[in-house]
Write a protein that holds these residues in place. Structure first.
Motif, PDB file in Angstrom:
ATOM      1  N   SER A 297     -11.881  16.957 -26.817  1.00 22.28           N
ATOM      2  CA  SER A 297     -12.561  16.085 -27.788  1.00 22.28           C
ATOM      3  C   SER A 297     -11.544  15.378 -28.670  1.00 22.28           C
ATOM      4  O   SER A 297     -10.445  15.898 -28.937  1.00 22.28           O
ATOM      5  N   SER A 298     -11.934  14.215 -29.141  1.00 28.29           N
ATOM      6  CA  SER A 298     -11.056  13.434 -30.018  1.00 28.29           C
ATOM      7  C   SER A 298     -10.820  14.141 -31.349  1.00 28.29           C
ATOM      8  O   SER A 298      -9.843  13.847 -32.049  1.00 28.29           O
ATOM      9  N   LEU A 299     -11.691  15.079 -31.710  1.00 27.92           N
ATOM     10  CA  LEU A 299     -11.537  15.796 -32.975  1.00 27.92           C
ATOM     11  C   LEU A 299     -10.441  16.854 -32.914  1.00 27.92           C
ATOM     12  O   LEU A 299      -9.976  17.323 -33.945  1.00 27.92           O
ATOM     13  N   SER A 300     -10.037  17.241 -31.716  1.00 29.55           N
ATOM     14  CA  SER A 300      -9.041  18.305 -31.589  1.00 29.55           C
ATOM     15  C   SER A 300      -7.638  17.829 -31.930  1.00 29.55           C
ATOM     16  O   SER A 300      -6.779  18.626 -32.313  1.00 29.55           O
ATOM     17  N   GLY A 301      -7.374  16.526 -31.752  1.00 34.16           N
ATOM     18  CA  GLY A 301      -6.023  16.013 -31.933  1.00 34.16           C
ATOM     19  C   GLY A 301      -5.086  16.404 -30.796  1.00 34.16           C
ATOM     20  O   GLY A 301      -3.872  16.204 -30.895  1.00 34.16           O
ATOM     21  N   MET A 302      -5.624  16.953 -29.713  1.00 35.66           N
ATOM     22  CA  MET A 302      -4.803  17.475 -28.626  1.00 35.66           C
ATOM     23  C   MET A 302      -4.983  16.723 -27.314  1.00 35.66           C
ATOM     24  O   MET A 302      -4.244  16.968 -26.355  1.00 35.66           O
ATOM     25  N   GLY A 303      -5.946  15.825 -27.224  1.00 38.69           N
ATOM     26  CA  GLY A 303      -6.335  15.271 -25.945  1.00 38.69           C
ATOM     27  C   GLY A 303      -5.236  14.534 -25.212  1.00 38.69           C
ATOM     28  O   GLY A 303      -5.043  14.723 -24.001  1.00 38.69           O
ATOM     29  N   THR A 304      -4.492  13.684 -25.898  1.00 38.69           N
ATOM     30  CA  THR A 304      -3.482  12.868 -25.220  1.00 38.69           C
ATOM     31  C   THR A 304      -2.276  13.694 -24.803  1.00 38.69           C
ATOM     32  O   THR A 304      -1.764  13.551 -23.681  1.00 38.69           O
ATOM     33  N   GLY A 305      -1.814  14.572 -25.683  1.00 33.03           N
ATOM     34  CA  GLY A 305      -0.715  15.453 -25.306  1.00 33.03           C
ATOM     35  C   GLY A 305      -1.086  16.348 -24.144  1.00 33.03           C
ATOM     36  O   GLY A 305      -0.298  16.548 -23.216  1.00 33.03           O
ATOM     37  N   LEU A 306      -2.307  16.885 -24.165  1.00 30.49           N
ATOM     38  CA  LEU A 306      -2.785  17.725 -23.074  1.00 30.49           C
ATOM     39  C   LEU A 306      -2.862  16.936 -21.774  1.00 30.49           C
ATOM     40  O   LEU A 306      -2.516  17.449 -20.701  1.00 30.49           O
ATOM     41  N   ALA A 307      -3.298  15.682 -21.842  1.00 32.18           N
ATOM     42  CA  ALA A 307      -3.389  14.845 -20.640  1.00 32.18           C
ATOM     43  C   ALA A 307      -2.014  14.645 -20.011  1.00 32.18           C
ATOM     44  O   ALA A 307      -1.857  14.726 -18.781  1.00 32.18           O
ATOM     45  N   LEU A 308      -1.004  14.382 -20.830  1.00 30.09           N
ATOM     46  CA  LEU A 308       0.340  14.157 -20.295  1.00 30.09           C
ATOM     47  C   LEU A 308       0.934  15.442 -19.722  1.00 30.09           C
ATOM     48  O   LEU A 308       1.582  15.421 -18.679  1.00 30.09           O
TER      49      LEU A 308
END
Length: 418
Positions: A297-308
């Protein structure tokens, strides 16, 4: 890696945002041939700011050779202030909580990833997958516009509402968990004269925020509101804007002026906030990565780093298994699942803090944030976020990489699966 020993080298990736191009980057370095199909007619500009924090994120960016480009395009954001209805700051939260080690607009990141991969990756814009038919030798893929094609493997990197996931695994409602919040974001003028900072106004069940972007030459307006999942057309911008107007008209602060600006925004985005929970991220020759597989979720602040990180691991395991998808997909999940679930926990509960259900709770939170800088453990939230982002030891797949030496930041000594 000896290319003649590798099978399943032709890979179709659906989605050209973050996880897809990152995966294509690594697969190319390991000797695979990649095609990316993207429903949008061109790269999507705009979007919210995304951040990276901790050595797990930074080591992947560094190994990709794009960390310097990201640093040059960073937002440079400072702290965020919560304001009252008159716009007077009531509390201020530190930059590290929002911006991590480096923050960049999602559209700028997508451009960097595209520029890094466009010379060796086939991009097909304005098209999307309509069916996937797997057999013992590969996958036949049909498209909305293009002719059918054959690929050895298909990877869905097409986000929260992944069509690849729906075609291969089943309906979205089986995997997407709504967090009780909807959001909207768009670009607007920096009318408040914000200087690398943002202002947010919160009331019962609603939050409106504005933060400066592109070195203060513009701003991003963000709206969050609590609601059960709404039946709103994903491409029906008029209906989405009508919902947002109904919810926020007369809310106070800058809400009405921002709603007027919304009608002229070049990049309006509206969606529900959700997480993707799946027992498996692969089925046969088809696998998922990024938000399609494990959106926190966008609220986690983790989505983009996790994707990479996910793209790095998936590509590396395919290289280590010399294209044997059965081995690689199993190893990919074994390496990444615990980390992905930890990132998802960051999103749990944040919705209630973002848009509390009562005016009393909203006021209480605002008062807490006001005194938080003076309390013990004032940086606890930022430390938890950093610990979560760093809670993985990445395997070094350098021996399969045709273009770079081994990286000391990554784990050494792991045996390649046979």
């Amino acid at each position: 890696m000896n290319d003649t020993d590798t099978k399943n080298v032709r890979v179709l990736i659906s989605g050209a945002s973050v996880a897809g191009p990152a995966l294509a980057h690594w697969l190319h370095r390991y000797g695979f041939t990649t095609t990316i199909v993207e429903a949008a007619p061109a790269l999507r500009d705009g979007g919210y700011a995304v951040d990276f924090r901790g050595e797990a994120h930074l080591s992947v960016l560094r190994a990709m050779g794009i960390l310097d480009d990201i640093e040059r395009a960073r937002t440079g954001m400072g702290s965020m202030a919560y304001v009252n209805s008159a716009g007077k700051p009531q509390a201020r939260l530190p930059a590290d909580l929002f911006a991590g080690d480096v923050e960049i607009l999602r559209g700028d990141l997508a451009r960097i990833l595209y520029d890094t991969t466009k010379e060796h990756t086939e991009y097909v814009f304005g098209d999307s997958v309509t069916s996937l038919t797997e057999d013992a030798e590969g996958v036949t893929v049909t498209f909305e516009r293009g002719a059918p094609r054959r690929f050895d493997l298909v990877i869905g990197a097409d986000g929260l509402h992944s069509r690849t996931r729906r075609l291969a695994f089943g309906p979205e409602e089986r995997f997407v968990r709504h967090l009780g919040v909807h959001c909207a974001i768009f670009t607007t003028a920096n009318r408040l004269g914000l200087d690398h900072t943002g202002h947010a106004y919160r009331t019962a069940g609603k939050l409106v925020a504005v933060y400066s972007a592109r070195h203060n030459t513009e701003a991003k307006a963000v709206f969050y509101f609590a609601s059960p999942l709404l039946d709103v057309g994903r491409r029906d911008v008029a209906q989405q804007q009508a919902v947002l107007t109904e919810r926020f008209a007369g809310t106070g602060w800058e809400s009405d002026r921002l709603l007027e600006d919304m009608r002229h925004a070049p990049d309006f985005y509206f969606d529900s906030v959700g997480q993707v929970r799946m027992d498996s991220w692969s089925r046969g020759r088809i696998a998922l990565v990024g938000d399609a597989a494990f959106c926190p979720s966008s609220l986690s602040g983790m989505g983009t780093g996790l994707a990479l990180v996910g793209a790095y691991v998936l590509a590396g395991e395919l290289a280590a298994a010399r294209g044997d998808h059965r081995v690689a997909f199993t190893r990919y999940e074994a390496e990444l699942r615990e980390y992905a679930e930890g990132c998802q926990k960051m999103g749990d509960g944040v919705a209630r803090l973002m848009v509390p259900g009562s005016r009393f709770t909203a006021t209480l939170l605002n008062r807490y944030y006001k005194v938080m800088p003076y309390l013990p453990g004032k940086d606890m939230a930022a430390r938890i976020a950093r610990k979560t982002a760093e809670n993985i030891t990445l395997r070094d797949y350098g021996e399969y990489d045709r273009y770079r030496p081994r990286s000391p930041a990554l784990r050494e000594g792991a045996e390649a699966p046979r």
